[in-house]
Design an enzyme around this catalytic site. Structure first.
Site, mmCIF file in Angstrom:
data_model
loop_
_atom_site.group_PDB
_atom_site.id
_atom_site.type_symbol
_atom_site.label_atom_id
_atom_site.label_comp_id
_atom_site.label_asym_id
_atom_site.label_seq_id
_atom_site.Cartn_x
_atom_site.Cartn_y
_atom_site.Cartn_z
ATOM 1 N N HIS A 42 4.458 1.541 -10.381
ATOM 2 C CA HIS A 42 3.975 0.475 -9.433
ATOM 3 C C HIS A 42 5.066 0.389 -8.254
ATOM 4 C CE1 HIS A 42 7.248 -2.213 -10.974
ATOM 5 N NE2 HIS A 42 6.653 -1.943 -12.195
ATOM 6 N N CYS A 71 9.640 -0.293 -15.861
ATOM 7 C CA CYS A 71 8.784 0.448 -15.231
ATOM 8 C C CYS A 71 9.503 1.395 -13.882
ATOM 9 C CB CYS A 71 7.819 -0.273 -14.598
ATOM 10 S SG CYS A 71 6.555 -1.024 -15.781
#
Length: 250
Positions: free
Chosen positions: A198, A224
């Site tokens: 992301h 992430c």
């Protein structure tokens, strides 16, 4: 008084002048021999001193011998000697050139330079190298269409292997609820939450991104893989559910 070689000055007066001349001639000859012998001893002693057998503290040096290397003057540091027993020479201070680097621009994104790793699969895929903190977007013909640096997990809990994208979200919220992010592409089911790609998260309390572009390439996330917004959009468009994601360490 007896001479050095047993010839008495008194006995010399009892002989004839011819005898005295012989004694004097013989004395001169002996004198020459003595002189030569003394020089030989001095040279020999000096040679032994130079060869490393110079007398130590318990053995006095012979008269006329060369002083040991440690007692000589000179600047030949290659010999490892000291100056007249005063200890090692003081080291000269090194000249240090100080280069002051300008502060890094927080908005400057570092450039990725590592080539696509060997053994990273084939065909249309995403490749993530944990070691280099770098991502490659690869086409079906194994052409790298984009590569860039990212910020993966600082806890290093992502295993290596080949995975598949299983979901995508245009907008998402972190598992602890204090950050928002965009262009989420999930490919691994973690212990606390799913792991994916992301953009740089935004702190919900301050409204600012949690890291700068210049920090990309350094592991900083909770799990992430953080990307610059443009790179996040590119990966979002490059993938669909089922796209392989290869995770490795070089």
């Amino acid at each position: 008084m007896a001479g050095r070689y047993g010839v008495s000055a008194r006995s010399a007066t009892r002989h004839s002048s011819r005898r005295r001349s012989r004694v004097r001639r013989r004395s001169r000859i002996h004198g020459v021999r003595v002189t030569v012998l003394s020089c030989s001893l001095a040279v020999t002693t000096g040679l032994f001193a130079l060869a490393g057998t110079a007398t130590g503290p318990d053995v006095p040096a012979s008269a006329g011998a060369l002083p040991p290397l440690s007692e000589r003057d000179g600047d030949d540091a290659s010999r490892g000697t000291t100056d007249r027993g005063l200890g090692p020479k003081a080291a000269r201070p090194a000249m240090v050139k100080v280069i002051v680097e300008p502060p890094a621009d927080p908005n400057a994104k570092p450039v990725a330079s590592a080539p696509l790793p060997a053994g990273s699969g084939s065909g249309h895929r995403v490749v993530f190298d944990i070691t280099q903190q770098q991502v490659w977007l690869v086409d079906a013909d194994d052409t790298v269409v984009r590569t860039y640096l990212v910020s993966g997990s600082r806890y290093d809990q992502l295993p290596t292997g080949t995975f598949e994208v299983f979901s995508k979200s245009r907008d998402a919220v972190s598992w602890h609820g204090t950050e928002t992010m965009e262009y989420m592409v999930r490919f691994f089911r973690g212990q606390n939450s799913n792991i994916g790609f992301h953009d740089l998260p935004v702190d919900t309390a301050t409204g600012t991104e949690v890291q700068t572009l210049s920090q990309l390439g350094t592991p900083l996330s909770d799990g992430c893989i953080r990307q610059d917004l443009e790179d996040a959009v590119a990966l979002w468009e490059h993938t669909e559910v089922g796209t392989p994601v290869v995770v490795l360490r070089t």
